[in-house]
Design a protein around this motif. Structure first.
Motif, PDB file in Angstrom:
ATOM      1  N   ILE A   1       0.833  -1.204   0.000  1.00 10.25           N
ATOM      2  CA  ILE A   1       0.000   0.000   0.000  1.00 10.25           C
ATOM      3  C   ILE A   1       0.865   1.250   0.000  1.00 10.25           C
ATOM      4  CG2 ILE A   1      -1.696   1.322   1.324  1.00 10.25           C
ATOM      5  CD1 ILE A   1      -2.762  -1.383   2.349  1.00 10.25           C
ATOM      6  N   TRP A   2       1.904   1.269   0.841  1.00  9.24           N
ATOM      7  CA  TRP A   2       2.765   2.441   0.936  1.00  9.24           C
ATOM      8  C   TRP A   2       3.490   2.708  -0.378  1.00  9.24           C
ATOM      9  CZ3 TRP A   2       3.507   6.797   3.140  1.00  9.24           C
ATOM     10  CH2 TRP A   2       4.731   7.449   3.046  1.00  9.24           C
ATOM     11  N   LYS A   3       4.037   1.671  -0.997  1.00  9.16           N
ATOM     12  CA  LYS A   3       4.754   1.853  -2.257  1.00  9.16           C
ATOM     13  C   LYS A   3       3.820   2.374  -3.347  1.00  9.16           C
ATOM     14  CE  LYS A   3       8.028  -0.991  -3.442  1.00  9.16           C
ATOM     15  NZ  LYS A   3       8.816  -2.193  -3.805  1.00  9.16           N
ATOM     16  N   SER A   4       2.580   1.941  -3.302  1.00  9.04           N
ATOM     17  CA  SER A   4       1.621   2.407  -4.294  1.00  9.04           C
ATOM     18  C   SER A   4       1.204   3.848  -4.035  1.00  9.04           C
ATOM     19  CB  SER A   4       0.384   1.500  -4.289  1.00  9.04           C
ATOM     20  OG  SER A   4       0.740   0.163  -4.586  1.00  9.04           O
ATOM     21  N   LEU A   5       1.019   4.202  -2.764  1.00 12.90           N
ATOM     22  CA  LEU A   5       0.620   5.564  -2.420  1.00 12.90           C
ATOM     23  C   LEU A   5       1.693   6.592  -2.774  1.00 12.90           C
ATOM     24  CD1 LEU A   5      -1.075   5.059   1.077  1.00 12.90           C
ATOM     25  CD2 LEU A   5      -2.207   5.691  -1.071  1.00 12.90           C
ATOM     26  N   THR A   6       2.957   6.176  -2.745  1.00 11.52           N
ATOM     27  CA  THR A   6       4.066   7.099  -3.010  1.00 11.52           C
ATOM     28  C   THR A   6       4.528   7.067  -4.464  1.00 11.52           C
ATOM     29  OG1 THR A   6       5.626   5.382  -2.245  1.00 11.52           O
ATOM     30  CG2 THR A   6       4.901   7.026  -0.632  1.00 11.52           C
ATOM     31  N   ASP A   7       3.708   6.518  -5.342  1.00 13.75           N
ATOM     32  CA  ASP A   7       4.052   6.459  -6.772  1.00 13.75           C
ATOM     33  C   ASP A   7       3.788   7.834  -7.401  1.00 13.75           C
ATOM     34  OD1 ASP A   7       4.328   5.991  -9.488  1.00 13.75           O
ATOM     35  OD2 ASP A   7       3.493   3.975  -9.362  1.00 13.75           O
ATOM     36  N   TYR A   8       4.833   8.644  -7.525  1.00 20.89           N
ATOM     37  CA  TYR A   8       4.691  10.022  -7.996  1.00 20.89           C
ATOM     38  C   TYR A   8       4.343  10.118  -9.472  1.00 20.89           C
ATOM     39  CZ  TYR A   8       9.539   8.957  -9.300  1.00 20.89           C
ATOM     40  OH  TYR A   8      10.658   8.365  -9.811  1.00 20.89           O
ATOM     41  N   ASP A   9       4.591   9.067 -10.247  1.00 16.29           N
ATOM     42  CA  ASP A   9       4.318   9.142 -11.684  1.00 16.29           C
ATOM     43  C   ASP A   9       2.824   9.138 -12.006  1.00 16.29           C
ATOM     44  OD1 ASP A   9       6.822   9.338 -13.062  1.00 16.29           O
ATOM     45  OD2 ASP A   9       7.292   7.328 -12.334  1.00 16.29           O
ATOM     46  N   LEU A  10       1.993   8.840 -11.028  1.00 21.37           N
ATOM     47  CA  LEU A  10       0.543   8.867 -11.253  1.00 21.37           C
ATOM     48  C   LEU A  10      -0.088  10.173 -10.776  1.00 21.37           C
ATOM     49  CD1 LEU A  10      -0.366   5.211 -10.224  1.00 21.37           C
ATOM     50  CD2 LEU A  10      -0.099   6.136 -12.523  1.00 21.37           C
TER      51      LEU A  10
ATOM     52  N   ALA B   1     -14.197   7.384 -17.615  1.00 19.90           N
ATOM     53  CA  ALA B   1     -13.824   6.040 -18.071  1.00 19.90           C
ATOM     54  C   ALA B   1     -12.408   6.034 -18.648  1.00 19.90           C
ATOM     55  CB  ALA B   1     -14.826   5.543 -19.112  1.00 19.90           C
ATOM     56  N   ILE B   2     -12.058   7.085 -19.386  1.00 19.31           N
ATOM     57  CA  ILE B   2     -10.705   7.195 -19.947  1.00 19.31           C
ATOM     58  C   ILE B   2      -9.680   7.269 -18.823  1.00 19.31           C
ATOM     59  CG2 ILE B   2      -9.147   8.640 -21.317  1.00 19.31           C
ATOM     60  CD1 ILE B   2     -11.567   9.550 -22.932  1.00 19.31           C
ATOM     61  N   LEU B   3      -9.953   8.095 -17.803  1.00 26.11           N
ATOM     62  CA  LEU B   3      -8.995   8.294 -16.714  1.00 26.11           C
ATOM     63  C   LEU B   3      -8.808   7.035 -15.877  1.00 26.11           C
ATOM     64  CD1 LEU B   3      -7.349  10.848 -15.839  1.00 26.11           C
ATOM     65  CD2 LEU B   3      -9.148  11.304 -17.505  1.00 26.11           C
ATOM     66  N   VAL B   4      -9.886   6.317 -15.591  1.00 23.75           N
ATOM     67  CA  VAL B   4      -9.772   5.086 -14.804  1.00 23.75           C
ATOM     68  C   VAL B   4      -8.908   4.068 -15.534  1.00 23.75           C
ATOM     69  CG1 VAL B   4     -11.055   3.119 -13.873  1.00 23.75           C
ATOM     70  CG2 VAL B   4     -11.947   5.420 -13.557  1.00 23.75           C
ATOM     71  N   ALA B   5      -9.138   3.900 -16.835  1.00 29.95           N
ATOM     72  CA  ALA B   5      -8.325   2.979 -17.635  1.00 29.95           C
ATOM     73  C   ALA B   5      -6.883   3.478 -17.739  1.00 29.95           C
ATOM     74  CB  ALA B   5      -8.937   2.815 -19.019  1.00 29.95           C
ATOM     75  N   TRP B   6      -6.699   4.783 -17.825  1.00 32.70           N
ATOM     76  CA  TRP B   6      -5.371   5.393 -17.932  1.00 32.70           C
ATOM     77  C   TRP B   6      -4.557   5.142 -16.660  1.00 32.70           C
ATOM     78  CZ3 TRP B   6      -4.945  11.286 -19.488  1.00 32.70           C
ATOM     79  CH2 TRP B   6      -3.635  11.578 -19.877  1.00 32.70           C
ATOM     80  N   VAL B   7      -5.183   5.331 -15.518  1.00 33.95           N
ATOM     81  CA  VAL B   7      -4.516   5.052 -14.240  1.00 33.95           C
ATOM     82  C   VAL B   7      -4.096   3.587 -14.181  1.00 33.95           C
ATOM     83  CG1 VAL B   7      -4.867   4.857 -11.746  1.00 33.95           C
ATOM     84  CG2 VAL B   7      -5.634   6.911 -12.945  1.00 33.95           C
ATOM     85  N   SER B   8      -4.994   2.704 -14.607  1.00 37.93           N
ATOM     86  CA  SER B   8      -4.696   1.275 -14.570  1.00 37.93           C
ATOM     87  C   SER B   8      -3.503   0.932 -15.446  1.00 37.93           C
ATOM     88  CB  SER B   8      -5.929   0.490 -15.022  1.00 37.93           C
ATOM     89  OG  SER B   8      -5.676  -0.892 -15.053  1.00 37.93           O
ATOM     90  N   ARG B   9      -3.458   1.483 -16.646  1.00 42.61           N
ATOM     91  CA  ARG B   9      -2.364   1.170 -17.569  1.00 42.61           C
ATOM     92  C   ARG B   9      -1.029   1.699 -17.077  1.00 42.61           C
ATOM     93  NH1 ARG B   9      -4.997   2.131 -23.618  1.00 42.61           N
ATOM     94  NH2 ARG B   9      -6.688   0.610 -23.389  1.00 42.61           N
ATOM     95  N   ASN B  10      -1.025   2.889 -16.503  1.00 45.83           N
ATOM     96  CA  ASN B  10       0.237   3.484 -16.058  1.00 45.83           C
ATOM     97  C   ASN B  10       0.672   3.012 -14.682  1.00 45.83           C
ATOM     98  OD1 ASN B  10       0.487   4.848 -18.431  1.00 45.83           O
ATOM     99  ND2 ASN B  10       0.181   6.894 -17.601  1.00 45.83           N
ATOM    100  N   ALA B  11      -0.156   2.218 -14.011  1.00 45.14           N
ATOM    101  CA  ALA B  11       0.237   1.663 -12.712  1.00 45.14           C
ATOM    102  C   ALA B  11       1.247   0.542 -12.892  1.00 45.14           C
ATOM    103  CB  ALA B  11      -0.997   1.150 -11.974  1.00 45.14           C
ATOM    104  N   ASN B  12       0.991  -0.364 -13.849  1.00 49.00           N
ATOM    105  CA  ASN B  12       1.910  -1.434 -14.232  1.00 49.00           C
ATOM    106  C   ASN B  12       2.213  -2.429 -13.113  1.00 49.00           C
ATOM    107  OD1 ASN B  12       3.411  -2.657 -16.340  1.00 49.00           O
ATOM    108  ND2 ASN B  12       5.304  -1.975 -15.382  1.00 49.00           N
ATOM    109  N   SER B  13       1.301  -2.607 -12.182  1.00 42.81           N
ATOM    110  CA  SER B  13       1.405  -3.674 -11.189  1.00 42.81           C
ATOM    111  C   SER B  13       0.059  -3.834 -10.508  1.00 42.81           C
ATOM    112  CB  SER B  13       2.493  -3.384 -10.151  1.00 42.81           C
ATOM    113  OG  SER B  13       2.104  -2.330  -9.302  1.00 42.81           O
ATOM    114  N   ILE B  14      -0.203  -5.033 -10.040  1.00 43.51           N
ATOM    115  CA  ILE B  14      -1.476  -5.308  -9.380  1.00 43.51           C
ATOM    116  C   ILE B  14      -1.648  -4.454  -8.137  1.00 43.51           C
ATOM    117  CG2 ILE B  14      -2.617  -7.033  -7.936  1.00 43.51           C
ATOM    118  CD1 ILE B  14      -3.368  -7.449 -10.697  1.00 43.51           C
ATOM    119  N   ARG B  15      -0.630  -4.393  -7.305  1.00 47.68           N
ATOM    120  CA  ARG B  15      -0.783  -3.659  -6.037  1.00 47.68           C
ATOM    121  C   ARG B  15      -0.975  -2.168  -6.289  1.00 47.68           C
ATOM    122  NH1 ARG B  15       3.949  -0.186  -6.048  1.00 47.68           N
ATOM    123  NH2 ARG B  15       5.778  -1.434  -6.604  1.00 47.68           N
ATOM    124  N   THR B  16      -0.255  -1.589  -7.239  1.00 53.37           N
ATOM    125  CA  THR B  16      -0.436  -0.165  -7.523  1.00 53.37           C
ATOM    126  C   THR B  16      -1.771   0.083  -8.208  1.00 53.37           C
ATOM    127  OG1 THR B  16       1.952   0.166  -7.727  1.00 53.37           O
ATOM    128  CG2 THR B  16       0.531   1.841  -8.703  1.00 53.37           C
TER     129      THR B  16
END
Length: 561
Positions: free
Chosen positions: A332-341, A450-465
């Motif tokens: 959770i912490w590593k995902s919350l601190t992902d500045y690229d999103l 809908a575009i933004l939700v899919a965009w976040v998912s694609r740029n996360a690049n991991s299940i946890r993020t």
């Protein structure tokens, strides 16, 4: 849509082998800054002509087979790298998924929207006067709902990941429907605030939980289109709720109850019925559809294999956690601190403010303009109709041209002139029909959620993020609702010139935000290209096999923009 025709993102994720690749037609890879690795082992199956199936490389297939076993992935027994199927089989199966999964999700979302939106119909029936509430009290109630809703986003996602969406979502729905129904007994400010808080707390995270469930059955590109259906339901429900309110509010005086009390009671009961039905509608996974409620299951054995393998070939990371596996504090912490999103979070914080403010006050303003209770509810329908067409259109165009930032610019291009009319309206008198027309057009503006939700998912690049980022993005959207609900103030009535000027500024700010977001991701991709292209084939192979970089921090990952 066939998996063999998909141009969606393929993500191969794990600690040792982790390759990200966006499939593009030949000639477009270099234009978009995507990599063409000359590594001949793992990446050969990803960057080759037949990259739609990343498991063609035996090393990758064996590795993921072991990974799915170790993670106890619930569909691991259906994993088959050599499985083939026809376009006709897949098309038929996707239709079945649309009925079983997408339609069920839309029905459940409709129930959510009924209980979120009926307050707008209630205020047309003297709701505020009956409870001795002011406009500012109404603002406070909406703010309380939004704050509790956003505070529940991440905890709800954590609980849902642990219990499974198929268990947690029906519980959520039944719980909030009870509170929604109890609004028929409101007595004053305290009970109004209490029910707003409880409904927000219980509903929070529902959307992210439902999107997680949808992702079990659809590929990434299919998901974005289904999400557009998902939010189209919002407008359809708006139309239906307005028509229903037109009739229900006429019950005022029946059994000595106000019309708005009947509205809460009847619509709360409907939501409760859908909540109970959702226990039947939802299943844990494609391989877990047989139970007491579904003795024959949804699919035959071959269909089960196709559902599982088409999703894994699109995104192999969907099997690196099982559907009852919790998120750890470290994840959770590593995902919350992902500045690229962060750029995408900023868009969510700003993009919907004008429609949020006008939407919250649409029915109240129409009443103040002199329209009757019943005509007011009917006059909300055109905005929902416009909303449906523009939502589906902008989402389709985004996927069709494989572009996000520039397509999203249609929002400020569309809204700035319209909000400008409201902000700088001349005179002190209200022009009734022109005001309604402009407000209707603003509320029908292109919806890029809908575009933004899919965009976040694609740029996360991991299940946890991906899990955490979806919740964080929704938190940003809810935060925009907090300040948007307080832009119109009592001392600014009836034209709300000050508030509309603030909305005008927010609408204009979307131009630089979207443009800078695109340049940020282009810069990040270019920076990685410079480093990656200096690597020899052996260095690339060594990096892929041994790097400690994770998710979207890997040098071989490129951001969508």
């Amino acid at each position: 849509m066939s998996s063999s025709d998909s141009r969606g993102e393929v993500e191969v994720l794990d600690d040792k082998y982790q390759v990200s690749h966006q499939q593009q037609p030949y000639g477009e890879k270099e234009k978009n800054g995507l990599i063409n690795s000359d590594v001949e082992t793992i990446t050969s199956s990803v960057d080759s002509v037949d990259s739609k199936n990343p498991f063609l490389d035996p090393i990758v297939a064996d590795h993921y087979r072991q990974l799915y076993e170790n993670s106890k992935y619930e569909c691991r027994s259906a994993f088959d790298p050599a499985l083939e199927w026809t376009q006709e089989e897949e098309t038929k199966l996707v239709r079945k998924l649309d009925f079983r999964v997408a339609f069920s999700a839309c029905l459940m979302f409709a129930a959510l929207q009924v209980d979120r939106a009926n307050l707008g119909q209630a205020v047309t029936d003297n709701f505020l006067n009956d409870l001795n509430l002011t406009t500012n009290d109404y603002n406070t109630g909406n703010t309380i709902f939004t704050v509790t809703f956003l505070l529940a986003e991440l905890p709800s996602q954590i609980i849902s990941k642990r219990l499974g969406p198929d268990i947690f979502i029906p519980i959520q729905m039944c719980a909030w429907s009870i509170v929604a129904l109890s609004q028929g007994a409101l007595k004053g400010k305290a009970s109004f605030y209490a029910t707003r808080a409880l409904i927000g707390m219980i509903e929070g995270g529902f959307i992210a939980d439902l999107v997680l469930w949808l992702s079990y059955f659809y590929t990434s590109k299919e998901l974005s289109i289904r999400l557009s259906w998902f939010w189209t339901t919002l407008s359809i429900v708006g139309i239906g709720a307005s028509l229903a309110a037109f009739g229900i509010l006429r019950l005022r005086g029946h059994l000595e109850l106000a019309g708005w009390r009947w509205l809460f009671i009847i619509e709360g009961a409907v939501t409760s019925a859908v909540g109970i039905l959702s226990f039947y509608l939802m299943v844990p996974s494609a391989l877990q559809t047989k139970n007491k409620l579904h003795p024959k299951g949804w699919f035959n054995e071959r269909e089960e294999k196709i559902v599982v393998n088409r999703v894994l070939r699109d995104d192999p990371s969907k099997g690196d956690m099982h559907n009852r596996q919790p998120l750890t504090p470290r994840m959770i912490w590593k995902s919350l601190t992902d500045y690229d999103l962060v750029p995408l979070y900023i868009i969510g914080l700003i993009a919907y403010a004008p429609t949020s403010t006008l939407g919250a006050y649409q029915t109240l303003n129409l009443r103040e303009l002199g329209f009757s209770t019943f005509n007011t509810n009917l006059l909300t329908i055109p905005a929902n109709v416009i909303h449906i067409f523009l939502l589906l259109g902008v989402t389709w165009v985004s996927e069709r041209v494989n572009e996000k930032s520039l397509v999203c610019l249609i929002v400020p291009i569309y809204t700035v002139p319209l909000v400008g009319v409201l902000a700088f309206w001349k005179g002190e008198m209200i022009s009734v029909w022109p005001t309604w027309a402009v407000t209707t057009l603003v509320l029908g503006s292109p919806y890029i959620h809908a575009i933004l939700v899919a965009w976040v998912s694609r740029n996360a690049n991991s299940i946890r993020t991906r899990s955490v980022a979806s919740a964080v993005y929704n938190i940003m959207v809810q935060l925009s609702g907090v300040y948007a609900a307080n832009i119109y103030r009592e001392d600014d009535k009836p034209l709300y010139h000050r508030g509309n000027r603030q909305l005008f500024g927010l609408a204009i700010s979307m131009f630089p935000i979207l443009i800078l977001t695109k340049f940020y991701y282009i810069w990040r991709n270019s920076y990685r290209d410079k480093i990656w292209n200096k690597f020899s084939a052996e260095e690339k192979q060594d990096y892929i096999n041994n790097t400690t970089d994770e998710g979207n921090k890997r040098l071989d990952f490129r951001f969508a923009h």
